[in-house]
Design a protein around this motif. Structure first.
Motif, PDB file in Angstrom:
ATOM      1  N   LEU A  89       6.256   0.844  11.481  1.00 52.61           N
ATOM      2  CA  LEU A  89       6.373   0.129  12.751  1.00 52.61           C
ATOM      3  C   LEU A  89       5.130  -0.707  13.021  1.00 52.61           C
ATOM      4  CD1 LEU A  89       8.320  -0.124  15.187  1.00 52.61           C
ATOM      5  CD2 LEU A  89       7.021   1.694  16.281  1.00 52.61           C
ATOM      6  N   ALA A  90       3.957  -0.199  12.665  1.00 56.38           N
ATOM      7  CA  ALA A  90       2.713  -0.936  12.904  1.00 56.38           C
ATOM      8  C   ALA A  90       2.674  -2.231  12.116  1.00 56.38           C
ATOM      9  CB  ALA A  90       1.521  -0.051  12.537  1.00 56.38           C
ATOM     10  N   SER A  91       3.257  -2.233  10.916  1.00 62.52           N
ATOM     11  CA  SER A  91       3.225  -3.453  10.101  1.00 62.52           C
ATOM     12  C   SER A  91       4.092  -4.561  10.677  1.00 62.52           C
ATOM     13  CB  SER A  91       3.669  -3.140   8.671  1.00 62.52           C
ATOM     14  OG  SER A  91       5.033  -2.748   8.634  1.00 62.52           O
ATOM     15  N   PHE A  92       5.018  -4.232  11.577  1.00 60.56           N
ATOM     16  CA  PHE A  92       5.871  -5.250  12.188  1.00 60.56           C
ATOM     17  C   PHE A  92       5.168  -6.000  13.315  1.00 60.56           C
ATOM     18  CE2 PHE A  92       9.387  -2.484  10.552  1.00 60.56           C
ATOM     19  CZ  PHE A  92       9.930  -3.418   9.703  1.00 60.56           C
ATOM     20  N   THR A  93       3.993  -5.558  13.722  1.00 61.28           N
ATOM     21  CA  THR A  93       3.305  -6.208  14.838  1.00 61.28           C
ATOM     22  C   THR A  93       2.568  -7.471  14.407  1.00 61.28           C
ATOM     23  OG1 THR A  93       1.297  -4.881  14.520  1.00 61.28           O
ATOM     24  CG2 THR A  93       2.994  -3.984  15.969  1.00 61.28           C
ATOM     25  N   PHE A  94       2.438  -7.722  13.108  1.00 67.90           N
ATOM     26  CA  PHE A  94       1.682  -8.888  12.650  1.00 67.90           C
ATOM     27  C   PHE A  94       2.534 -10.147  12.793  1.00 67.90           C
ATOM     28  CE2 PHE A  94       0.044  -5.625   9.375  1.00 67.90           C
ATOM     29  CZ  PHE A  94      -0.716  -5.009  10.360  1.00 67.90           C
ATOM     30  N   PRO A  95       2.000 -11.223  13.351  1.00 66.79           N
ATOM     31  CA  PRO A  95       2.778 -12.467  13.471  1.00 66.79           C
ATOM     32  C   PRO A  95       3.119 -13.097  12.119  1.00 66.79           C
ATOM     33  CG  PRO A  95       0.878 -12.475  14.949  1.00 66.79           C
ATOM     34  CD  PRO A  95       0.707 -11.321  14.028  1.00 66.79           C
ATOM     35  N   SER A  96       2.262 -12.888  11.112  1.00 62.37           N
ATOM     36  CA  SER A  96       2.470 -13.490   9.797  1.00 62.37           C
ATOM     37  C   SER A  96       3.249 -12.543   8.896  1.00 62.37           C
ATOM     38  CB  SER A  96       1.122 -13.837   9.150  1.00 62.37           C
ATOM     39  OG  SER A  96       1.291 -14.216   7.798  1.00 62.37           O
ATOM     40  N   TYR A  97       4.397 -12.988   8.415  1.00 61.54           N
ATOM     41  CA  TYR A  97       5.199 -12.165   7.514  1.00 61.54           C
ATOM     42  C   TYR A  97       4.480 -11.944   6.185  1.00 61.54           C
ATOM     43  CZ  TYR A  97       9.015 -10.730   4.445  1.00 61.54           C
ATOM     44  OH  TYR A  97       9.796 -10.059   3.543  1.00 61.54           O
ATOM     45  N   MET A  98       3.754 -12.960   5.710  1.00 63.76           N
ATOM     46  CA  MET A  98       3.047 -12.827   4.446  1.00 63.76           C
ATOM     47  C   MET A  98       1.955 -11.764   4.528  1.00 63.76           C
ATOM     48  SD  MET A  98       4.650 -14.935   2.556  1.00 63.76           S
ATOM     49  CE  MET A  98       3.595 -15.066   1.119  1.00 63.76           C
ATOM     50  N   MET A  99       1.203 -11.748   5.623  1.00 63.86           N
ATOM     51  CA  MET A  99       0.167 -10.731   5.787  1.00 63.86           C
ATOM     52  C   MET A  99       0.793  -9.350   5.955  1.00 63.86           C
ATOM     53  SD  MET A  99      -3.004 -10.001   5.791  1.00 63.86           S
ATOM     54  CE  MET A  99      -3.834 -11.588   5.927  1.00 63.86           C
ATOM     55  N   SER A 100       1.899  -9.274   6.676  1.00 71.06           N
ATOM     56  CA  SER A 100       2.591  -7.998   6.848  1.00 71.06           C
ATOM     57  C   SER A 100       3.044  -7.436   5.499  1.00 71.06           C
ATOM     58  CB  SER A 100       3.795  -8.176   7.776  1.00 71.06           C
ATOM     59  OG  SER A 100       4.574  -7.008   7.848  1.00 71.06           O
ATOM     60  N   THR A 101       3.558  -8.288   4.632  1.00 73.45           N
ATOM     61  CA  THR A 101       3.998  -7.844   3.311  1.00 73.45           C
ATOM     62  C   THR A 101       2.819  -7.386   2.461  1.00 73.45           C
ATOM     63  OG1 THR A 101       5.833  -9.417   3.426  1.00 73.45           O
ATOM     64  CG2 THR A 101       5.304  -8.508   1.264  1.00 73.45           C
ATOM     65  N   ALA A 102       1.695  -8.098   2.566  1.00 71.71           N
ATOM     66  CA  ALA A 102       0.503  -7.701   1.808  1.00 71.71           C
ATOM     67  C   ALA A 102       0.024  -6.317   2.224  1.00 71.71           C
ATOM     68  CB  ALA A 102      -0.611  -8.734   2.010  1.00 71.71           C
ATOM     69  N   VAL A 103       0.033  -6.041   3.525  1.00 73.09           N
ATOM     70  CA  VAL A 103      -0.395  -4.730   4.021  1.00 73.09           C
ATOM     71  C   VAL A 103       0.566  -3.640   3.559  1.00 73.09           C
ATOM     72  CG1 VAL A 103      -0.752  -3.361   6.115  1.00 73.09           C
ATOM     73  CG2 VAL A 103      -1.645  -5.686   5.978  1.00 73.09           C
ATOM     74  N   ARG A 104       1.857  -3.929   3.554  1.00 68.46           N
ATOM     75  CA  ARG A 104       2.844  -2.956   3.085  1.00 68.46           C
ATOM     76  C   ARG A 104       2.587  -2.572   1.632  1.00 68.46           C
ATOM     77  NH1 ARG A 104       8.062  -6.308   4.064  1.00 68.46           N
ATOM     78  NH2 ARG A 104       8.820  -4.883   2.450  1.00 68.46           N
ATOM     79  N   ILE A 105       2.264  -3.557   0.810  1.00 64.52           N
ATOM     80  CA  ILE A 105       2.026  -3.272  -0.608  1.00 64.52           C
ATOM     81  C   ILE A 105       0.724  -2.495  -0.800  1.00 64.52           C
ATOM     82  CG2 ILE A 105       1.607  -4.350  -2.851  1.00 64.52           C
ATOM     83  CD1 ILE A 105       3.399  -6.651  -1.938  1.00 64.52           C
ATOM     84  N   LEU A 106      -0.320  -2.870  -0.062  1.00 60.72           N
ATOM     85  CA  LEU A 106      -1.616  -2.214  -0.221  1.00 60.72           C
ATOM     86  C   LEU A 106      -1.591  -0.756   0.231  1.00 60.72           C
ATOM     87  CD1 LEU A 106      -3.968  -5.087   0.971  1.00 60.72           C
ATOM     88  CD2 LEU A 106      -3.740  -4.190  -1.346  1.00 60.72           C
ATOM     89  N   ARG A 107      -0.629  -0.415   1.066  1.00 64.66           N
ATOM     90  CA  ARG A 107      -0.536   0.966   1.533  1.00 64.66           C
ATOM     91  C   ARG A 107      -0.322   1.942   0.370  1.00 64.66           C
ATOM     92  NH1 ARG A 107       4.360   1.300   4.907  1.00 64.66           N
ATOM     93  NH2 ARG A 107       3.253  -0.251   6.165  1.00 64.66           N
ATOM     94  N   PHE A 108       0.402   1.527  -0.657  1.00 67.70           N
ATOM     95  CA  PHE A 108       0.725   2.422  -1.770  1.00 67.70           C
ATOM     96  C   PHE A 108      -0.502   2.795  -2.595  1.00 67.70           C
ATOM     97  CE2 PHE A 108       4.887   0.761  -0.697  1.00 67.70           C
ATOM     98  CZ  PHE A 108       5.697   1.877  -0.847  1.00 67.70           C
ATOM     99  N   PRO A 109      -1.322   1.845  -3.065  1.00 66.09           N
ATOM    100  CA  PRO A 109      -2.512   2.279  -3.825  1.00 66.09           C
ATOM    101  C   PRO A 109      -3.481   3.107  -2.992  1.00 66.09           C
ATOM    102  CG  PRO A 109      -2.566  -0.086  -3.419  1.00 66.09           C
ATOM    103  CD  PRO A 109      -1.206   0.379  -3.053  1.00 66.09           C
ATOM    104  N   ILE A 110      -3.572   2.853  -1.694  1.00 64.26           N
ATOM    105  CA  ILE A 110      -4.468   3.655  -0.851  1.00 64.26           C
ATOM    106  C   ILE A 110      -3.947   5.084  -0.737  1.00 64.26           C
ATOM    107  CG2 ILE A 110      -5.377   3.919   1.490  1.00 64.26           C
ATOM    108  CD1 ILE A 110      -5.556   0.919   1.670  1.00 64.26           C
ATOM    109  N   ILE A 111      -2.633   5.255  -0.647  1.00 66.50           N
ATOM    110  CA  ILE A 111      -2.058   6.611  -0.622  1.00 66.50           C
ATOM    111  C   ILE A 111      -2.334   7.326  -1.947  1.00 66.50           C
ATOM    112  CG2 ILE A 111       0.127   7.885  -0.563  1.00 66.50           C
ATOM    113  CD1 ILE A 111       1.182   5.811   1.410  1.00 66.50           C
ATOM    114  N   VAL A 112      -2.209   6.611  -3.059  1.00 65.92           N
ATOM    115  CA  VAL A 112      -2.489   7.217  -4.362  1.00 65.92           C
ATOM    116  C   VAL A 112      -3.960   7.632  -4.457  1.00 65.92           C
ATOM    117  CG1 VAL A 112      -2.578   6.788  -6.843  1.00 65.92           C
ATOM    118  CG2 VAL A 112      -0.617   5.992  -5.509  1.00 65.92           C
ATOM    119  N   LEU A 113      -4.867   6.776  -4.004  1.00 70.49           N
ATOM    120  CA  LEU A 113      -6.293   7.124  -4.011  1.00 70.49           C
ATOM    121  C   LEU A 113      -6.571   8.341  -3.136  1.00 70.49           C
ATOM    122  CD1 LEU A 113      -7.929   3.573  -3.822  1.00 70.49           C
ATOM    123  CD2 LEU A 113      -7.902   5.125  -5.781  1.00 70.49           C
ATOM    124  N   ALA A 114      -5.882   8.417  -1.982  1.00 70.65           N
ATOM    125  CA  ALA A 114      -6.059   9.571  -1.098  1.00 70.65           C
ATOM    126  C   ALA A 114      -5.550  10.852  -1.755  1.00 70.65           C
ATOM    127  CB  ALA A 114      -5.331   9.332   0.229  1.00 70.65           C
TER     128      ALA A 114
END
Length: 491
Positions: free
Chosen positions: A387-412
């Motif tokens: 839900l937090a990723s939907f608050t960004f006005p830019s769809y491209m930035m929102s998609t980038a954040v969605r993708i980056l979430r996965f490697p950060i979860i793996v690192l965690a």
């Protein structure tokens, strides 16, 4: 060079145009007007047949019987745009854009008449960048319409356009727009040079073009903004930025753009500054929630039980008592399910997509908990991150954040809190190294610009925003003169 020169013979011109075009729908019409023999060549599905039948043909019938030359028609033909040509290549380039070619027998030149009727949709509301306050109109696929809408917002002769044709085979027109006294010449030249240096078969949409002219192709972060809103482009031009329009695309490219610009909405300008500041802070908070919330859960359950309060720890143990998977696998599974639902909802028809997104999320979530695949707490955390990723006005930035979430979860899941800090440090260093049209991407924080802080994380009142952003390096950096700020009403 000489092989492309137009012949005096109308029949030879017809053969040459056929060799250039090879289009079975091509129409060649020969008109006899007294002693003059005229050749008309056009593509019927691109020209306005009403203008052709009711305006041009009657005009040609009224031509004098004696011998005439193209200059006679050039100054009198009832068409807005007429150009003289002696090159077959220029003729073929114009025919595919809705022009009519006219040649008089015995003349080694011809006239191009603009009577295009390019199919396009009418102006409508923005579908991607929706907002409550402010203008609701969006760009369309027609380049002339988009330029007209933009000129309607900026009724000044300072608005300048540069036309560039891109694509060896698509021959797509691209317009570079900027304000003459506000845009830095180096920014304009950078955009124009990058466009002219492109050697590619074709460009169909601005989404493809923006990847060809940005500074770092290998970065996941967008460095230039794509927007469908004319008011957004107008405000950017007034800040000294440069806009690029692509023929056939409803999205404009705006640059240079900073990282903060992707979290700004033009609606922030139409509401009170206190409200706009709160909403912007909410968006930046959503950035950290979307990136690190799920990863923090995985790190806490895998390595840092001592950080969890005892009351909450009891709930977590009960929630995960039937889950056979480790937190890392459980989190990645749910994140993938969320992405499946999001992508399915976006690709299906509108009404069906809404139903799939809502019903599918509820059914799959409840079934996953009942089957022991995941816990209730993780479902809530993953849902909040999405839900937090939907608050960004830019769809491209929102998609980038969605993708980056996965490697950060793996690192965690591998290194716990240290892994999260490692991922965050890498992202910060990567952002600091980026640029947009040669300008620092992380302005106004690096390099630090105190004046621009007033319109970054928060928005100060308009009278406090007296200078244009330092990123644009505008020759005229004064947006609100000091005299005007001193005269403002104060309670």
């Amino acid at each position: 060079m000489t092989t492309n020169m137009i012949s005096e013979s109308v029949s030879e011109t017809r053969e040459k145009l056929w060799d250039h075009m090879r289009n079975p729908r091509m129409v060649f019409r020969t008109l006899s007007c007294g002693t003059n023999s005229l050749l008309l060549a056009y593509l019927p599905y691109l020209v306005d047949t009403v203008i052709l039948q009711q305006v041009l043909l009657p005009y040609f019938e009224r031509l004098p019987d004696e011998k005439i030359d193209p200059d006679t028609i050039l100054g009198n033909v009832p068409v807005a745009h007429v150009t003289k040509t002696m090159d077959y290549r220029q003729v073929s380039d114009h025919l595919v854009r809705g022009w009519i070619y006219l040649q008089i027998e015995g003349m080694a030149c011809g006239l191009l008449l603009y009577v295009a009727r390019i199919p396009s949709r009418s102006l409508g509301e923005a579908q991607v960048e929706t907002q409550i306050f402010g203008p609701q109109v969006s760009f369309t696929e027609d380049l002339e319409t988009n330029l007209g809408v933009l000129q309607g917002y900026l009724s000044t002769d300072l608005l300048t356009n540069v036309t560039i044709t891109i694509g060896k085979r698509s021959r797509t027109n691209v317009e570079v727009c900027y304000m003459e006294e506000l845009a830095a010449p180096e920014n304009v030249q950078t955009v124009i040079q990058r466009l002219r240096d492109l050697d590619i078969d074709g460009v169909i949409d601005s989404g493809k073009l923006v990847q060809l002219i940005d500074d770092n192709t290998f970065s996941i972060f967008p460095q230039l903004i794509l927007t469908e809103r004319p008011d957004h482009v107008s405000e950017a031009l007034l800040e000294g930025k440069v806009a690029v329009f692509v023929e056939g695309s409803p999205f404009a490219i705006v640059g240079p753009s900073s990282f903060v610009d992707f979290f700004k909405s033009n609606e922030d300008l139409y509401i009170r500054w206190q409200m706009a500041s709160f909403i912007r802070l909410l968006r930046f908070s959503a950035l950290f929630v979307s990136l690190f919330f799920t990863a923090t859960y995985v790190a806490a359950l895998t390595f840092h039980y001592e950080m969890i309060p005892s009351a909450l720890l009891v709930s977590l143990v009960k929630s995960r008592s039937k889950v056979p998977f480790p937190p890392l696998f459980e989190a990645l599974l749910l994140e993938m399910i969320i992405e499946f639902l999001r992508e399915a909802g976006a690709r299906l028809p509108f009404k069906v997509g809404q139903t799939i997104g809502i019903v599918g999320g509820i059914v799959i979530g409840q079934a996953a908990v009942a089957a022991g695949f995941t816990s209730n707490i993780l479902i809530m955390i993953v849902a909040l991150s999405a839900l937090a990723s939907f608050t960004f006005p830019s769809y491209m930035m929102s998609t980038a954040v969605r993708i980056l979430r996965f490697p950060i979860i793996v690192l965690a899941g591998i290194w716990g809190g240290f892994g999260i800090m490692l991922g965050a440090s890498f992202l910060l260093i990567h952002i600091l190294r980026q640029s947009s049209l040669g300008r620092p991407f992380f302005l106004p924080f690096f390099p630090f610009r105190l004046q621009d802080i007033k319109n970054s994380l928060i928005r100060f009142p308009f009278y406090s925003l007296g200078k244009r952003p330092a990123m644009t390096r505008s020759p005229d950096d004064t947006r609100v003169p000091d005299e005007a700020r001193k005269k403002r009403p104060v309670q």
